[in-house]
Scaffold this active site. Structure first.
Site, PDB file in Angstrom:
ATOM      1  NE  ARG A  75      -4.057   1.867   2.301  1.00  0.00           N
ATOM      2  CZ  ARG A  75      -4.104   2.910   3.145  1.00  0.00           C
ATOM      3  NH1 ARG A  75      -3.167   3.062   4.063  1.00  0.00           N
ATOM      4  NH2 ARG A  75      -5.090   3.779   3.070  1.00  0.00           N
ATOM      5  CG  HIS A  83      -1.420   5.151  -0.716  1.00  0.00           C
ATOM      6  ND1 HIS A  83      -2.194   5.672   0.303  1.00  0.00           N
ATOM      7  CD2 HIS A  83      -2.205   4.228  -1.329  1.00  0.00           C
ATOM      8  CE1 HIS A  83      -3.387   5.084   0.300  1.00  0.00           C
ATOM      9  NE2 HIS A  83      -3.404   4.201  -0.684  1.00  0.00           N
ATOM     10  CG  ASN A  97      -1.286   8.377   2.708  1.00  0.00           C
ATOM     11  OD1 ASN A  97      -1.607   7.327   2.175  1.00  0.00           O
ATOM     12  ND2 ASN A  97      -0.704   9.363   2.036  1.00  0.00           N
ATOM     13  CG  HIS A 100      -7.839  -4.288  -1.586  1.00  0.00           C
ATOM     14  ND1 HIS A 100      -8.894  -3.417  -1.751  1.00  0.00           N
ATOM     15  CD2 HIS A 100      -6.775  -3.517  -1.229  1.00  0.00           C
ATOM     16  CE1 HIS A 100      -8.489  -2.184  -1.508  1.00  0.00           C
ATOM     17  NE2 HIS A 100      -7.206  -2.223  -1.204  1.00  0.00           N
TER      18      HIS A 100
END
Length: 319
Positions: free
Chosen positions: A64, A68, A96, A195
């Protein structure tokens, strides 16, 4: 030699800059540090192995972080920067704040890398390698990571707030936001398969489990058990109800059964353009693994178009 008029000269300058930019992008190579830091891959792998042994969820957290990072001004390690007196960084942006994690894992790996090869390897490259190793350590594919990124000297909270898709995103929004990064709908659907590991906070899926109709009733009841209608915002639930910490294609099997945790997850299988691909991934794990690895490399090739860059000695602050 003929003299250039000013417009012609400016045009030539643009061409030269474009060529140089292309050359900078082209220098990314899996062998970038083969001479300058030959032990790099082993150091990162060892650091991630230790982190995942301590907490399996950390594999998802590092993936992640990489996602990001890359979606905000390219893969430049900007998400790792703490706020300074001159800029407000990305760590406390909406997507975040109180959810992005794993910074200390990258710090620990960076310390080991610096001890082996001082001022040589960027934090952005360490993060790219760590994401790959995290996936592989919990059962997912591996791939060659192109290397040679530099680290940003600044970060942008506003860019993080505007560039990252949210848990309530529609399929059209997801396709558009990934498309803005030259990632196709197939790339988006494959990358969403990350995911298959990790957790989400109750606040991000509460609306889905209490109000949406395209959800398996028993799954909704299960999730309501730890995510009340009010309160418990930070309570966690696994994205994948089948194999929460194993990287596999169960995420897509869940979507076919309307067991997607986030609204944005279930949007991939809700009568839209990605339904057929989701079915393919749900039935053919090798197809998902291959497409995921390809999309991770493609996302990792998102590089900054401008700005001062360096090899940060401390991933949390500019040199």
């Amino acid at each position: 030699m003929a003299a250039f008029t000013r417009p012609a000269f400016l045009g030539l300058a643009v061409v030269i800059l474009s060529v140089l930019a292309g050359a900078a992008n082209a220098q990314l190579s899996p062998n970038f540090y083969s001479t300058s830091c030959p032990k790099l891959a082993g150091i990162v792998r060892s650091g991630m192995s230790s982190a995942v042994q301590t907490e399996k969820r950390m594999a998802a957290s590092i993936v992640r972080l990489f996602f990001h990072d890359c979606f905000v001004n390219g893969c430049d390690g900007s998400i790792l920067l703490d706020d300074t007196s001159t800029f407000t960084g990305e760590k406390n942006a909406g997507p975040n704040a109180n959810s992005a994690r794993g910074y200390e894992v990258i710090d620990a790996i960076k310390t080991q890398v610096e001890a082996a090869c001082k001022a040589t390897v960027s934090c952005a490259d360490i993060l790219a390698l760590a994401a790959r190793d995290g996936v592989n350590l919990v059962g997912g594919p591996t791939w060659n990571v192109p290397l040679g990124r530099k680290d940003s000297r600044t970060a942008s909270q506003s860019a993080a707030n505007s560039n990252l898709p949210g848990p309530g995103s529609s399929l059209a929004t997801l396709i558009s936001m990934f498309g803005n990064k030259n990632l196709s709908p197939q790339d988006m659907t494959a990358l969403s398969g990350a995911h298959t590991i990790g957790r989400s906070q109750c606040q991000f899926f509460r609306n889905r489990i209490y109000t949406e109709t395209n959800i398996n009733a028993s799954f909704a009841t299960l999730r309501q058990g730890t995510c009340p209608r009010s309160g418990g915002d930070s309570n966690l639930a696994p994205f994948d109800v089948r194999t929460a910490d194993g990287f596999d294609n169960a995420y897509y099997q869940n979507l076919v059964e309307q067991r997607g945790l986030l609204h944005s997850d279930q949007e991939l299988f809700n009568g839209g353009s990605q339904d057929a691909l989701v079915r393919q991934y749900s039935n053919t794990p090798s197809r998902f693994s291959a497409d995921f690895a390809t999309a991770m490399v493609k996302m990792g090739n998102l590089l900054p178009t401008s700005g001062t860059q360096e090899i940060r000695l401390n991933c949390r602050k500019p040199n």
